[in-house]
Design an enzyme around this catalytic site. Sequence first.
Site, PDB file in Angstrom:
ATOM      1  N   GLY A  46      -5.561  -1.183  -5.202  1.00  0.00           N
ATOM      2  CA  GLY A  46      -4.335  -1.724  -5.693  1.00  0.00           C
ATOM      3  C   GLY A  46      -3.802  -0.774  -6.689  1.00  0.00           C
ATOM      4  CD  GLU A  47      -0.982   1.231 -10.200  1.00  0.00           C
ATOM      5  OE1 GLU A  47      -0.706   1.687  -9.106  1.00  0.00           O
ATOM      6  OE2 GLU A  47      -1.417   1.747 -10.997  1.00  0.00           O
ATOM      7  CB  SER A  48      -6.907   0.655 -11.531  1.00  0.00           C
ATOM      8  OG  SER A  48      -6.055   1.916 -11.999  1.00  0.00           O
ATOM      9  CB  CYS A  78      -8.959   2.618  -4.044  1.00  0.00           C
ATOM     10  SG  CYS A  78      -7.599   4.017  -3.865  1.00  0.00           S
ATOM     11  NE  ARG A 106      -5.157   4.823 -12.664  1.00  0.00           N
ATOM     12  CZ  ARG A 106      -4.199   4.314 -13.333  1.00  0.00           C
ATOM     13  NH1 ARG A 106      -3.722   4.757 -14.333  1.00  0.00           N
ATOM     14  NH2 ARG A 106      -3.136   3.782 -12.440  1.00  0.00           N
ATOM     15  CB  ILE A 134      -3.589   4.973  -0.349  1.00  0.00           C
ATOM     16  CG1 ILE A 134      -3.951   5.075   1.338  1.00  0.00           C
ATOM     17  CG2 ILE A 134      -2.126   4.758  -0.715  1.00  0.00           C
ATOM     18  CD1 ILE A 134      -3.504   3.480   1.872  1.00  0.00           C
ATOM     19  NE  ARG A 135       0.133   5.312  -5.571  1.00  0.00           N
ATOM     20  CZ  ARG A 135      -0.082   4.561  -6.963  1.00  0.00           C
ATOM     21  NH1 ARG A 135      -0.095   4.936  -7.901  1.00  0.00           N
ATOM     22  NH2 ARG A 135      -0.244   3.305  -6.732  1.00  0.00           N
ATOM     23  CG  HIS A 170      -7.587   2.060   0.754  1.00  0.00           C
ATOM     24  ND1 HIS A 170      -7.370   1.049   0.190  1.00  0.00           N
ATOM     25  CD2 HIS A 170      -7.273   3.152   0.197  1.00  0.00           C
ATOM     26  CE1 HIS A 170      -6.896   1.180  -1.035  1.00  0.00           C
ATOM     27  NE2 HIS A 170      -6.706   2.606  -0.911  1.00  0.00           N
ATOM     28  CD  GLU A 172      -9.376  -1.542   1.857  1.00  0.00           C
ATOM     29  OE1 GLU A 172     -10.528  -0.806   2.104  1.00  0.00           O
ATOM     30  OE2 GLU A 172      -8.499  -1.354   1.474  1.00  0.00           O
TER      31      GLU A 172
HETATM   32  N1  GLN Z   1      -3.652   5.017  -7.831  1.00  0.00           N
HETATM   33  C1  GLN Z   1      -4.202   3.599  -8.063  1.00  0.00           C
HETATM   34  C2  GLN Z   1      -4.844   3.633  -9.194  1.00  0.00           C
HETATM   35  O1  GLN Z   1      -5.319   4.247 -10.049  1.00  0.00           O
HETATM   36  C3  GLN Z   1      -5.205   3.422  -6.803  1.00  0.00           C
HETATM   37  C4  GLN Z   1      -4.397   3.482  -5.509  1.00  0.00           C
HETATM   38  C5  GLN Z   1      -5.225   2.562  -4.508  1.00  0.00           C
HETATM   39  O2  GLN Z   1      -6.079   1.840  -4.955  1.00  0.00           O
HETATM   40  N2  GLN Z   1      -4.878   2.641  -3.432  1.00  0.00           N
HETATM   41  O3  GLN Z   1      -4.564   2.287  -9.760  1.00  0.00           O
END
Ligand code: GLN
Length: 191
Positions: A46-48, A78, A106, A134-135, A170, A172
Amino acid sequence: MGVVAIQGDVSEHVLALKRVVGQGEVLVVRKAGVLPQCDGIVLPGGESTTISKMMSHSGMDGEIRDAALSGVPIMATCAGLVLISREIEGDDRVRPLGLMDVTIGRNAFGSQRESFEADLEVKGFDEPYRAVFIRAPCIVRCGQEVEVLARARDSVVAARQGNLFGLAFHPELTDDLRFHNMFMEAVADVL
Ligand code: GLN
């Protein structure tokens, strides 16, 4: 099994776990008080920055730390990997839990548009594993206790430190449940 449900791809992890868990129950965990009863914990991507804030606000940060220290298997994917790390390179917006002795870069592979898939050689797997990034973060430093499980584009993207599994991608989001199975085996070993 408890899936920390603060933000991110929670339902996909719940579905994947339900396919591998056998008799066990999969709980969507939104508040403190539940994780201490779980035999395994998943910390989704998600978004850390967001997850970190809400984790400490809810008190789940301490529960995850206690669980990790008492040997409960934790699979962090992630943003989850970012959160269980010891330190994050050049970024003080996220305060990591300091559980896995790794340093994280990151967004190591670029922006959302540069998200990609790659076939990984994974320690212990007979066939390559197709991973979705993903990112994604990467692991730029591994402590002595950390076992590297896979690399992508010359960076470490999967690692294990005893009961802790850190994946930059990911697992999942694909039908290949080998990482969830690996995690469940660790849970079964502790029970
Ligand atoms: N770039 C996000 C972070 O550092 C992680 C991206 C993700 O969980 N898919 O929070």
